[in-house]
Design an enzyme around this catalytic site. Structure first.
Site, PDB file in Angstrom:
ATOM      1  N   CYS A 258       5.402 -14.132  -6.431  1.00 25.14           N
ATOM      2  CA  CYS A 258       6.522 -14.521  -5.575  1.00 25.14           C
ATOM      3  C   CYS A 258       6.212 -13.973  -4.200  1.00 25.14           C
ATOM      4  O   CYS A 258       5.185 -13.329  -4.002  1.00 25.14           O
ATOM      5  CB  CYS A 258       7.856 -14.044  -6.126  1.00 25.14           C
TER       6      CYS A 258
ATOM      7  N   ARG B 216      21.272 -14.714  -3.961  1.00 18.91           N
ATOM      8  CA  ARG B 216      20.742 -14.314  -5.273  1.00 18.91           C
ATOM      9  C   ARG B 216      21.281 -12.949  -5.700  1.00 18.91           C
ATOM     10  O   ARG B 216      21.438 -12.688  -6.888  1.00 18.91           O
ATOM     11  CB  ARG B 216      19.204 -14.261  -5.231  1.00 18.91           C
TER      12      ARG B 216
ATOM     13  N   ASP C 269      13.893  -1.750  -2.974  1.00 17.68           N
ATOM     14  CA  ASP C 269      14.945  -2.719  -2.640  1.00 17.68           C
ATOM     15  C   ASP C 269      15.832  -2.260  -1.474  1.00 17.68           C
ATOM     16  O   ASP C 269      16.715  -3.008  -1.041  1.00 17.68           O
ATOM     17  CB  ASP C 269      15.821  -2.999  -3.874  1.00 17.68           C
TER      18      ASP C 269
ATOM     19  N   ARG D  86       3.269  -9.787  -8.832  1.00 17.82           N
ATOM     20  CA  ARG D  86       4.250  -9.534  -9.904  1.00 17.82           C
ATOM     21  C   ARG D  86       3.775 -10.049 -11.258  1.00 17.82           C
ATOM     22  O   ARG D  86       4.341 -10.974 -11.836  1.00 17.82           O
ATOM     23  CB  ARG D  86       5.614 -10.113  -9.538  1.00 17.82           C
TER      24      ARG D  86
ATOM     25  N   LYS E 104      23.293  -6.243 -10.165  1.00 20.11           N
ATOM     26  CA  LYS E 104      22.597  -7.475 -10.560  1.00 20.11           C
ATOM     27  C   LYS E 104      21.467  -7.162 -11.548  1.00 20.11           C
ATOM     28  O   LYS E 104      21.341  -7.808 -12.590  1.00 20.11           O
ATOM     29  CB  LYS E 104      22.002  -8.157  -9.317  1.00 20.11           C
ATOM     30  N   ASN E 105      20.644  -6.160 -11.202  1.00 14.74           N
ATOM     31  CA  ASN E 105      19.453  -5.915 -12.018  1.00 14.74           C
ATOM     32  C   ASN E 105      19.793  -5.370 -13.399  1.00 14.74           C
ATOM     33  O   ASN E 105      18.970  -5.422 -14.309  1.00 14.74           O
ATOM     34  CB  ASN E 105      18.501  -4.960 -11.293  1.00 14.74           C
TER      35      ASN E 105
HETATM   36  C1  UD1 Z   1      12.650  -4.782 -10.859  1.00 15.55           C
HETATM   37  C2  UD1 Z   1      13.823  -5.249 -10.025  1.00 15.55           C
HETATM   38  C3  UD1 Z   1      13.439  -5.344  -8.550  1.00 15.55           C
HETATM   39  C4  UD1 Z   1      12.876  -4.025  -8.071  1.00 15.55           C
HETATM   40  C5  UD1 Z   1      11.734  -3.580  -8.987  1.00 15.55           C
HETATM   41  C6  UD1 Z   1      11.190  -2.214  -8.633  1.00 15.55           C
HETATM   42  C7  UD1 Z   1      15.033  -6.696 -11.538  1.00 15.55           C
HETATM   43  C8  UD1 Z   1      15.500  -8.065 -11.839  1.00 15.55           C
HETATM   44  N1  UD1 Z   1      14.236  -6.558 -10.474  1.00 15.55           N
HETATM   45  O1  UD1 Z   1      11.625  -5.775 -10.754  1.00 15.55           O
HETATM   46  O2  UD1 Z   1      14.621  -5.669  -7.791  1.00 15.55           O
HETATM   47  O3  UD1 Z   1      12.377  -4.195  -6.760  1.00 15.55           O
HETATM   48  O4  UD1 Z   1      12.192  -3.528 -10.364  1.00 15.55           O
HETATM   49  O5  UD1 Z   1      12.214  -1.265  -8.658  1.00 15.55           O
HETATM   50  O6  UD1 Z   1      15.392  -5.736 -12.206  1.00 15.55           O
HETATM   51  N2  UD1 Z   1       3.638  -5.035 -12.381  1.00 15.55           N
HETATM   52  C9  UD1 Z   1       2.408  -5.381 -12.911  1.00 15.55           C
HETATM   53  N3  UD1 Z   1       2.369  -5.805 -14.218  1.00 15.55           N
HETATM   54  C10 UD1 Z   1       3.487  -5.872 -15.001  1.00 15.55           C
HETATM   55  C11 UD1 Z   1       4.743  -5.511 -14.449  1.00 15.55           C
HETATM   56  C12 UD1 Z   1       4.784  -5.083 -13.135  1.00 15.55           C
HETATM   57  O7  UD1 Z   1       1.392  -5.330 -12.242  1.00 15.55           O
HETATM   58  O8  UD1 Z   1       3.387  -6.263 -16.171  1.00 15.55           O
HETATM   59  C13 UD1 Z   1       3.715  -4.575 -10.982  1.00 15.55           C
HETATM   60  C14 UD1 Z   1       4.543  -5.517 -10.118  1.00 15.55           C
HETATM   61  O9  UD1 Z   1       3.750  -6.586  -9.625  1.00 15.55           O
HETATM   62  C15 UD1 Z   1       5.013  -4.590  -9.017  1.00 15.55           C
HETATM   63  C16 UD1 Z   1       5.196  -3.247  -9.744  1.00 15.55           C
HETATM   64  O10 UD1 Z   1       4.423  -3.349 -10.942  1.00 15.55           O
HETATM   65  O11 UD1 Z   1       4.020  -4.457  -8.036  1.00 15.55           O
HETATM   66  C17 UD1 Z   1       6.629  -2.923 -10.095  1.00 15.55           C
HETATM   67  O12 UD1 Z   1       7.184  -3.949 -10.869  1.00 15.55           O
HETATM   68  P1  UD1 Z   1       8.397  -3.728 -11.880  1.00 15.55           P
HETATM   69  O13 UD1 Z   1       8.816  -2.302 -11.870  1.00 15.55           O
HETATM   70  O14 UD1 Z   1       8.026  -4.339 -13.171  1.00 15.55           O
HETATM   71  O15 UD1 Z   1       9.541  -4.569 -11.179  1.00 15.55           O
HETATM   72  P2  UD1 Z   1      10.395  -5.752 -11.780  1.00 15.55           P
HETATM   73  O16 UD1 Z   1      10.878  -5.372 -13.134  1.00 15.55           O
HETATM   74  O17 UD1 Z   1       9.680  -7.036 -11.615  1.00 15.55           O
END
Ligand code: UD1
Length: 424
Positions: A121, A402, A310, A126, A26-27
Site C-alpha cells: 500500500c 477510513r 500512526d 506490508r 478502529k484498529n
Molecule cells: C497495524 C495497524 C496500523 C499501525 C501498525 C503499526 C491495524 C488495522 N493497523 O498494522 O494502523 O500503523 O499496526 O503499529 O491494526 N510486516 C512484515 N511481514 C508481516 C507483517 C508485517 O514485513 O507478515 C512489516 C510491515 O510491512 C510493517 C511492519 O512489519 O513494515 C509493521 O507491521 P504490523 O505491525 O504488522 O502492522 P499492521 O498490523 O499491518
C-alpha cells in the site's frame, strides 16, 4: 460532466477550545469483528467507531455469511451462526489490508481459509510473511495461487511456540486468534504489545479462551474447544485522541479530549510536554493547551510502548513550527514521509534522508491546496491548515474517512473553521 470529489476546506487562524470525545479504536474494532467468527452466535460490540474501514470489515463478514445488525451508531450485533464460507475475495482485501485478520478465525473455525493476497500500500510493502510463518508453525499449509492465499490445516491447529522476527501487530493478532482454538498450548514470543492486542485477548477470554500475557512480549494461550458469543465494549481510540491532542498543542485554548485511556499515549505525552505543550490528566482523558512556543525534539517510531507510527505525521506538523531543528525517524513503514512534500508546499522546511526527516522549524504555514496521501497524513494536513495563513484545501478525504468519524464536525465543535465540501 466533471467528476465530483470531496475536499476539506480549512480557514486557518481560529483557536480551538472546549471538549471532544473520541470513538472506539478502529484498529481494535476491526479485529474484534473478525474474532466473532470464532464464537458462533450473536456477539454484541459496543463503542464501535462508524468509519469506512469498519464498514468494509462488515462487508467481509457479510460475504462470509454473518448477519450484522446496526443497533445504534456505535453498537453492532454480529450473528455468525450461519457462516458457511471461508473465502474472502481480493476486492475487499485490496480495499482494506486488515481484512487479513479473518485468516486466523477462519482457520480456527473451518480448518481452512482463502484470503486475497494483499499487495503493498502507499505507506509500504506490508507483507504477510510473518502471519504465514507463525500459522505454519501451528500446522497450516499455505499455497499462493491466482492472487489468493489458500490456507488449510488438515490435521487441525496444533499449539506450539512461535518467535516473531518483529512484533507485528497483525501477525500477533492472527496467531492469538488461531491459538485460542488450537489443540494444546501456543506461546507467541516477541509479540506486539499494543493496547488493541490486549483488547482482543480480553474479549477472547470473555468468550472462554485462556490467554495470559497479552500486552507483554510473551503471550501464552491454552487452546480451548469452543468459544461463546459475548457483549464487549471497544477501547477508546488512542490515535484519534492523539490527533486531537496534537491539534490542541497547535492552537488549544484549552481542549479536553475524552473517551480513552491516557496511559495508551504514555511516550507521546512525554514528548509533547517536552515540546512545550501543557497536558493535565482529567477523568477519562486529558486537558491540553499551550502558552509558550513549540520546542524542537526528536522522535522515532517504534512498536508499542514506543512512539506510534500512526501519530508520526500529526507530530511532524507540530515540529515543523518548533523553534529549532528536529529529527523524526520512521522505523515501522518504509514510505511514510509522503506528507512532508505537501507540508513543504505550505512553507515547512523538511528534508528526507532515508528513514529520517530533518525538520527546520519555521514561523508559520501558508494555506495551499494539498493532497492527503494516507489516513493519518490527511488528518495531519487538516491540522496544519488550522494554523496556516489563509485557506487550505485537503484532498484525499476518503482516506480520512477510513479512520476518523465526523472529523470535521468534531473540529468545528472546537471552534475550527473547517468543512467538507464537494468540488468538481
Ligand atoms: C497495524 C495497524 C496500523 C499501525 C501498525 C503499526 C491495524 C488495522 N493497523 O498494522 O494502523 O500503523 O499496526 O503499529 O491494526 N510486516 C512484515 N511481514 C508481516 C507483517 C508485517 O514485513 O507478515 C512489516 C510491515 O510491512 C510493517 C511492519 O512489519 O513494515 C509493521 O507491521 P504490523 O505491525 O504488522 O502492522 P499492521 O498490523 O499491518
Amino acid at each position: 460532466m466533471a467528476e465530483k470529489r470531496s475536499i476539506i476546506h480549512v480557514e486557518g487562524g481560529y483557536p480551538l477550545s472546549g471538549h471532544v470525545t473520541v470513538e472506539g479504536a478502529k484498529n481494535s474494532a476491526l479485529k474484534l469483528m473478525a474474532a466473532t467468527l470464532m464464537a458462533p452466535g450473536v456477539t454484541t460490540l459496543t463503542n464501535v467507531p462508524d468509519n469506512s474501514d469498519v464498514h468494509t470489515m462488515g462487508k467481509v463478514l457479510s460475504k462470509l455469511g454473518a448477519r450484522i445488525t446496526v443497533c445504534d451508531a456505535h453498537t453492532l450485533q454480529i450473528d455468525t451462526s450461519d457462516v458457511k464460507s471461508w473465502v474472502t475475495p481480493y476486492e475487499l482485501v485490496v480495499k482494506m489490508r486488515a481484512s487479513t485478520a479473518v485468516l486466523g478465525p477462519l482457520l480456527a473455525r473451518f480448518g481452512k481459509a482463502v484470503v486475497g493476497m494483499p499487495g503493498g500500500c502507499k505507506i509500504g510493502a506490508r507483507k504477510v510473511d510473518m502471519h504465514m510463518m507463525g500459522l505454519s508453525a501451528l500446522g497450516v499449509d499455505f499455497q499462493i495461487g491466482h492472487g489468493n492465499i489458500h490456507a488449510s490445516a488438515p490435521g487441525g491447529l496444533k499449539g506450539c511456540s512461535v518467535t516473531l522476527e518483529f512484533p507485528s501487530v497483525g501477525a500477533t493478532e492472527n496467531l492469538l486468534m488461531a491459538g485460542a482454538l488450537a489443540h494444546g498450548k501456543t506461546v507467541i514470543d516477541n509479540a506486539a504489545c499494543e493496547p488493541e492486542i490486549v483488547d482482543l485477548a480480553t474479549m477472547l477470554n470473555e468468550m472462554g479462551a485462556s490467554i495470559t500475557g497479552a500486552g507483554t512480549p510473551v503471550i501464552e494461550i491454552e487452546g480451548v474447544r469452543e468459544l461463546s458469543p459475548v457483549t464487549h465494549g471497544v477501547i477508546g481510540d488512542r490515535i484519534e485522541a492523539g490527533t486531537f491532542v496534537a491539534a490542541a498543542g497547535l492552537v488549544g485554548d484549552p481542549v479536553r479530549v475524552h473517551g480513552f485511556n491516557p496511559d495508551h499515549l504514555g511516550l507521546v505525552l512525554k514528548k509533547y510536554e517536552a515540546m512545550g505543550i501543557s497536558i493535565k490528566r482529567i477523568e477519562d482523558g486529558l486537558l491540553v493547551f499551550r502558552e509558550g512556543s513549540l520546542l524542537p525534539t526528536s522522535i522515532q517510531t517504534l512498536p508499542f510502548p514506543g512512539f506510534p507510527t500512526d501519530l508520526q505525521a500529526q507530530t511532524m506538523v507540530l515540529l515543523a513550527l518548533a523553534e529549532g531543528d528536529s529529527v523524526v525517524t520512521e522505523n515501522i513503514f518504509e514510505n511514510r514521509f509522503m506528507m512532508a512534500a505537501e507540508l513543504n508546499r505550505m512553507g515547512a522546511h523538511i528534508r528526507i534522508e532515508g528513514h529520517h526527516a530533518l525538520i527546520q522549524g519555521v514561523a508559520g504555514f501558508s494555506g495551499a491546496p494539498v493532497e492527503g496521501p494516507d489516513l493519518r497524513a490527511g488528518a495531519a494536513l487538516v491540522l496544519a491548515g488550522l494554523v496556516a495563513d489563509g485557506y487550505t484545501d485537503v484532498s484525499g478525504v476518503e482516506y480520512i474517512h477510513r479512520g476518523y468519524e465526523r472529523f470535521t464536525d468534531k473540529l468545528r465543535g472546537l471552534g475550527a473553521h473547517v468543512e467538507e465540501i464537494e468540488v468538481e
